[in-house]
Design a protein around this motif. Structure first.
Motif, PDB file in Angstrom:
ATOM      1  N   ASN A 243       0.824  -1.204   0.000  1.00  0.00           N
ATOM      2  CA  ASN A 243       0.000   0.000   0.000  1.00  0.00           C
ATOM      3  C   ASN A 243       0.853   1.248   0.000  1.00  0.00           C
ATOM      4  N   ARG A 244       1.941   1.221   0.792  1.00  0.00           N
ATOM      5  CA  ARG A 244       2.815   2.388   0.870  1.00  0.00           C
ATOM      6  C   ARG A 244       3.489   2.632  -0.482  1.00  0.00           C
ATOM      7  N   ALA A 245       3.833   1.558  -1.182  1.00  0.00           N
ATOM      8  CA  ALA A 245       4.455   1.723  -2.492  1.00  0.00           C
ATOM      9  C   ALA A 245       3.476   2.348  -3.482  1.00  0.00           C
ATOM     10  N   VAL A 246       2.194   1.940  -3.412  1.00  0.00           N
ATOM     11  CA  VAL A 246       1.188   2.512  -4.297  1.00  0.00           C
ATOM     12  C   VAL A 246       1.012   3.990  -4.009  1.00  0.00           C
ATOM     13  N   VAL A 247       0.990   4.334  -2.711  1.00  0.00           N
ATOM     14  CA  VAL A 247       0.835   5.730  -2.329  1.00  0.00           C
ATOM     15  C   VAL A 247       2.006   6.557  -2.842  1.00  0.00           C
ATOM     16  N   ALA A 248       3.219   5.995  -2.744  1.00  0.00           N
ATOM     17  CA  ALA A 248       4.406   6.741  -3.148  1.00  0.00           C
ATOM     18  C   ALA A 248       4.404   7.026  -4.647  1.00  0.00           C
ATOM     19  N   ARG A 249       3.815   6.119  -5.460  1.00  0.00           N
ATOM     20  CA  ARG A 249       3.841   6.307  -6.897  1.00  0.00           C
ATOM     21  C   ARG A 249       2.670   7.137  -7.404  1.00  0.00           C
TER      22      ARG A 249
ATOM     23  N   LEU B 162      10.643   5.229  18.296  1.00  0.00           N
ATOM     24  CA  LEU B 162       9.511   4.501  17.720  1.00  0.00           C
ATOM     25  C   LEU B 162       8.769   5.370  16.706  1.00  0.00           C
ATOM     26  N   VAL B 163       8.609   6.659  17.038  1.00  0.00           N
ATOM     27  CA  VAL B 163       7.930   7.571  16.116  1.00  0.00           C
ATOM     28  C   VAL B 163       8.747   7.728  14.839  1.00  0.00           C
ATOM     29  N   MET B 164      10.033   7.980  14.964  1.00  0.00           N
ATOM     30  CA  MET B 164      10.862   8.252  13.797  1.00  0.00           C
ATOM     31  C   MET B 164      11.034   7.026  12.908  1.00  0.00           C
ATOM     32  N   ARG B 165      11.189   5.858  13.507  1.00  0.00           N
ATOM     33  CA  ARG B 165      11.468   4.655  12.721  1.00  0.00           C
ATOM     34  C   ARG B 165      10.212   4.074  12.073  1.00  0.00           C
ATOM     35  N   ASN B 166       9.049   4.375  12.626  1.00  0.00           N
ATOM     36  CA  ASN B 166       7.822   3.758  12.125  1.00  0.00           C
ATOM     37  C   ASN B 166       6.870   4.757  11.477  1.00  0.00           C
ATOM     38  N   TRP B 167       7.301   6.006  11.326  1.00  0.00           N
ATOM     39  CA  TRP B 167       6.454   7.032  10.724  1.00  0.00           C
ATOM     40  C   TRP B 167       6.170   6.698   9.263  1.00  0.00           C
ATOM     41  N   GLU B 168       4.913   6.863   8.855  1.00  0.00           N
ATOM     42  CA  GLU B 168       4.520   6.589   7.476  1.00  0.00           C
ATOM     43  C   GLU B 168       4.232   7.907   6.762  1.00  0.00           C
ATOM     44  N   ALA B 169       5.037   8.213   5.751  1.00  0.00           N
ATOM     45  CA  ALA B 169       4.805   9.412   4.957  1.00  0.00           C
ATOM     46  C   ALA B 169       3.596   9.218   4.050  1.00  0.00           C
ATOM     47  N   VAL B 170       2.995  10.336   3.648  1.00  0.00           N
ATOM     48  CA  VAL B 170       1.833  10.299   2.753  1.00  0.00           C
ATOM     49  C   VAL B 170       2.153  11.184   1.549  1.00  0.00           C
ATOM     50  N   PRO B 171       3.043  10.744   0.655  1.00  0.00           N
ATOM     51  CA  PRO B 171       3.462  11.594  -0.464  1.00  0.00           C
ATOM     52  C   PRO B 171       2.355  11.887  -1.471  1.00  0.00           C
ATOM     53  N   SER B 172       1.323  11.021  -1.526  1.00  0.00           N
ATOM     54  CA  SER B 172       0.237  11.260  -2.484  1.00  0.00           C
ATOM     55  C   SER B 172      -0.871  12.128  -1.914  1.00  0.00           C
TER      56      SER B 172
ATOM     57  N   PRO C 111       9.582  24.192   3.125  1.00  0.00           N
ATOM     58  CA  PRO C 111       9.155  24.556   1.765  1.00  0.00           C
ATOM     59  C   PRO C 111       7.860  23.873   1.334  1.00  0.00           C
ATOM     60  N   THR C 112       7.656  22.622   1.796  1.00  0.00           N
ATOM     61  CA  THR C 112       6.454  21.871   1.449  1.00  0.00           C
ATOM     62  C   THR C 112       5.852  21.293   2.716  1.00  0.00           C
ATOM     63  N   LEU C 113       4.607  21.631   2.976  1.00  0.00           N
ATOM     64  CA  LEU C 113       3.922  21.114   4.162  1.00  0.00           C
ATOM     65  C   LEU C 113       2.876  20.110   3.704  1.00  0.00           C
ATOM     66  N   GLY C 114       3.268  18.827   3.739  1.00  0.00           N
ATOM     67  CA  GLY C 114       2.380  17.761   3.310  1.00  0.00           C
ATOM     68  C   GLY C 114       1.427  17.326   4.406  1.00  0.00           C
ATOM     69  N   THR C 115       0.651  16.294   4.104  1.00  0.00           N
ATOM     70  CA  THR C 115      -0.412  15.865   5.003  1.00  0.00           C
ATOM     71  C   THR C 115       0.118  15.333   6.324  1.00  0.00           C
ATOM     72  N   ASP C 116       1.092  14.419   6.260  1.00  0.00           N
ATOM     73  CA  ASP C 116       1.607  13.841   7.496  1.00  0.00           C
ATOM     74  C   ASP C 116       2.408  14.861   8.295  1.00  0.00           C
ATOM     75  N   ARG C 117       3.131  15.762   7.607  1.00  0.00           N
ATOM     76  CA  ARG C 117       3.868  16.822   8.312  1.00  0.00           C
ATOM     77  C   ARG C 117       2.893  17.787   8.992  1.00  0.00           C
ATOM     78  N   LEU C 118       1.764  18.048   8.347  1.00  0.00           N
ATOM     79  CA  LEU C 118       0.743  18.902   8.939  1.00  0.00           C
ATOM     80  C   LEU C 118       0.177  18.279  10.206  1.00  0.00           C
TER      81      LEU C 118
END
Length: 230
Positions: A6-12, A79-89, A179-186
């Protein structure tokens, strides 16, 4: 953690709008996972700072109470840093893509981040880094000097009662000025801003005390250099 496929699909995938992101189970699952990690960190950081838990850890660990708190905080942060899931899409609140913003905004963010980290370093000088880490408590205990906090002035104790975190403004700058404030960073910025803001209650007297302590520490650091010149 979420499914790696799922994460790979989100990244692409292309970035979505806010409405589409709220209907995307993959995006919502990643945000829910990240929210759980943040709540774990906030819960640990707050629960272990309560008087009841501090009394329990002091009873079982003695002078290592502060060190145990710092170690558990570091573990929760890992635990937060190693398991955080980015949401690039996912959608972005802002993004500097067009020139000249794509050049100048990252540079401005870099400068503000450097200033913030320098301010964090200067604040650690004021608050005594060894004591924040729990090392000074062990040192004082070995020498039979008692608890370092008991030797603090009333102004210092007043400051500690008003300030939950010593580098609140600087951390908020690092969180939001990007420079870019994405969903997970927000999500990260919003939750930690709420957490730090609710625990921040400095007044003018506290700020004057902080300024005086910083000037005193900087003067002590400059003494060896002055001696060499003489």
């Amino acid at each position: 953690m979420g499914n790696p496929q799922n994460r790979a699909v989100v990244a692409r995938g292309p970035r979505q709008g806010w409405l589409a992101a709220l209907q995307d189970r993959t995006v919502l699952a990643s945000l829910a996972w990240d929210l759980g990690l943040l709540l774990l960190f906030v819960g640990q950081h707050s629960l272990m700072a309560t008087e009841a838990v501090k009394a329990w850890t002091s009873q079982h660990f003695g002078v290592l109470q502060r060190s145990v708190y710092v170690a558990c905080t570091a573990l929760a942060l890992q635990l937060v840093m190693r398991n955080w899931e980015a949401v690039p899409s996912g959608p972005v609140l802002w993004e500097a893509r067009a020139e000249p913003w794509a050049t100048w905004v990252p540079l401005l963010c870099f400068v503000l981040h450097v200033i913030s980290w320098l301010l964090i370093f200067s604040t650690l000088l004021v608050f005594d880094y060894a004591e924040l880490m729990g090392l000074k408590q062990v040192y004082y205990h070995v020498l039979g000097l008692g608890e370092p906090l008991a030797l603090k002035s009333p102004r210092a104790l007043r400051l500690f009662s008003h300030l939950r975190h010593p580098v609140c403004v600087e951390l908020l700058t690092v969180l939001w000025v990007v420079p870019t404030l994405g969903t997970d960073r927000l999500l990260l910025a919003l939750l930690l801003t709420l957490y730090l803001g609710l625990a921040h209650g400095l007044d003018q007297q506290d700020l004057r005390y902080l300024q005086a302590q910083l000037q005193r520490k900087l003067h002590l650091l400059s003494r060896p250099q002055d001696t060499d010149q003489e």
